[in-house]
Design an enzyme around this catalytic site. Structure first.
Site, short mmCIF file in Angstrom:
data_model
loop_
_atom_site.label_atom_id
_atom_site.label_comp_id
_atom_site.label_asym_id
_atom_site.label_seq_id
_atom_site.Cartn_x
_atom_site.Cartn_y
_atom_site.Cartn_z
CD GLU A 85 -6.76 -3.42 -12.14
OE1 GLU A 85 -5.90 -4.06 -12.72
OE2 GLU A 85 -7.40 -3.61 -10.98
N GLY A 88 -4.96 -11.71 -4.01
CA GLY A 88 -3.71 -11.21 -3.89
C GLY A 88 -2.87 -11.49 -4.69
CG LEU A 89 -1.54 -14.48 -5.51
CD1 LEU A 89 -1.02 -16.16 -5.76
CD2 LEU A 89 -0.14 -14.40 -4.47
CG ASP A 125 -0.58 -5.29 -8.64
OD1 ASP A 125 0.03 -5.30 -7.28
OD2 ASP A 125 -1.94 -4.88 -8.43
CG ASP A 180 1.67 0.79 -5.60
OD1 ASP A 180 0.94 0.74 -4.67
OD2 ASP A 180 0.44 -0.06 -6.66
N GLY A 195 -8.96 -12.40 -6.69
CA GLY A 195 -8.69 -11.64 -5.51
C GLY A 195 -8.08 -12.75 -4.48
CB SER A 229 -5.91 -12.43 -11.02
OG SER A 229 -7.14 -12.08 -10.33
CG HIS A 278 -2.18 -0.55 1.02
ND1 HIS A 278 -3.50 -0.42 0.22
CD2 HIS A 278 -2.43 -1.70 1.12
CE1 HIS A 278 -4.36 -1.23 -0.03
NE2 HIS A 278 -3.78 -2.55 1.07
CE1 TYR A 294 -4.39 -0.63 -3.26
CE2 TYR A 294 -6.36 0.83 -4.96
CZ TYR A 294 -4.93 0.70 -4.09
OH TYR A 294 -4.23 0.11 -4.62
#
Ligand code: GLA
Length: 390
Positions: free
Chosen positions: A166, A130-131, A178, A37, A128, A133, A35, A227
């Protein structure tokens, strides 16, 4: 059957011929710098050996036809239907299609050629979790359109366009980490990104250490609100601190000492969020010499501190993540453990001595299951290359 074969076969089944290209774009796991970036901080992710696989060819028609293999769903869109976020029949695009459509939109905004394509994609990055996707889907499509469109952008530029998709198309106010990791990943290397200057370099992975991902199996749902509100709190902190630190542009611009001087002027929640960010940026900077000099114990300790901070100050943990972290931290060979990614569910990242890793994985799995009744997925991950043709 591996994912490459699976996606090739699904493409052939649906379109009746072999795909021209297969693109692979990885997910990521972040080791430190959570948190931060979107506060111009530093992040330390790796691209992982789990990825989105996209089989594609140019379409002979003006419309893009996409098959989401894992959902057994399909949608069709054209550049003209993009701004209304509908398919060619005028129905709202399904939520999974917003990512590829958003990428087409963002590329189009930059006047890059995005020829209609036929595509089928699948992924072993759980959603969902945290990696990342979503970023891996975005980076797969950005690479596909680069290939079909006959243009070239450096990976960081593609990452920025994915982030734009996004932020402005999907509506999640995410930072750059990401998409950066998915686009710029390198085999066996950690990535270090300065999110302000966008300069980045790689660092060696800690020696004799495994990076273990532990999936709580709890999925993050409906968190874009949480978020975005964290991000708004950080912006509010900057606005309020301007009175005392006129040059401040983001929380990156205050060190802990300065922050402590003025923090009492912030409302409690804004104070907590901002304190996490300021301390986490310091932790990440501290961690670089530890990594460079092989001080893995000290590095691991920073991961543990990061988890406490995400739980107590940023308040993005959930009880399953806390249990997974507590059990891990109690096991021999574990240098550090914390939740990774945005939080609210998903995975933890663990740094574990290679010699102990098998025992660690077994005991973590058993300990977590005993406390939660859930069967976790635990695996050792490898740092892998960023989005590319495969
Ligand atoms: C999500 C966002 C990233 C980053 C992390 C938290 O993964 O997409 O930009 O903010 O959360 O570090």
């Amino acid at each position: 059957m591996n994912l490459r074969e699976k996606v090739t076969e699904k493409f052939r089944e649906r379109f009746g011929y072999d795909p021209d290209y297969i693109v692979r774009a990885p997910g990521r796991v972040n080791l430190l710098g959570e948190h931060v970036d979107y506060n111009d901080g530093f992040v330390l992710p790796i691209a992982i050996d789990r990825a989105t696989w996209l089989a594609c060819s140019p379409s002979q028609t003006p419309q893009t036809t996409l098959v989401a293999v894992d959902l057994s769903e399909e949608t069709l869109f054209t550049p003209e239907t993009l701004s209304a976020k509908t398919d060619t029949a005028g129905r709202s695009l399904p939520s999974w299609a917003l990512y590829p459509a958003g990428v087409m939109w963002a590329l189009g905004e930059t006047q890059l050629n995005t020829p209609a394509l036929n595509g089928a994609y699948t992924s072993d990055v759980p959603q969902g979790s945290g990696l990342s996707s979503s970023a891996s889907v975005e980076m797969a499509f950005a690479f596909a359109w680069q290939t079909l469109g006959g243009w070239f952008l450096p990976p960081m530029e593609r990452a920025l366009l994915g982030q734009k998709a996004e932020n402005q198309y999907v509506g999640v106010n995410c930072g750059i980490m990401d998409q950066f990791a998915s686009a710029c990943g390198e085999e066996n290397r950690l990535l270090l990104l300065d999110c302000r200057s966008l300069e980045w370099r790689t660092l060696p992975l800690p020696k004799n250490t495994a990076i273990v991902i532990a999936d709580t199996t709890k999925r993050r749902t409906l968190t874009s609100g949480e978020y975005n509100s964290r991000r708004a709190d950080c912006e509010e902190a900057v606005r309020l601190l301007k009175k005392f630190v006129p040059d401040i542009k983001s929380l990156r611009d205050v060190n802990l000492e300065t922050f402590n001087q003025f923090a009492s002027h912030l409302p409690e929640q804004v104070h907590k969020r901002a304190r996490h960010v300021v301390e986490e940026i310091e932790r990440t900077q501290l961690s670089i010499p530890f990594l460079e000099n092989g001080h893995i114990q000290q590095f691991g300790r920073l991961l543990n501190e990061c988890h406490d901070s995400l739980r107590n100050l940023y308040e993005v943990s959930i009880s399953e993540l806390d249990v997974m972290v507590q059990v891990a931290q109690s096991l021999p060979g574990c240098y550090g453990a914390r939740l990774t990614g945005a939080g609210f569910g998903g995975c933890t990242v663990n740094l574990v001595s290679i010699e102990k890793v098998e025992d660690f994985a077994n005991r973590l799995s058993a300990g977590y299951e005993a406390k939660t009744g859930l069967h976790p997925e635990i695996y050792i991950c490898q740092a892998s290359p960023g989005a590319t043709l495969s």
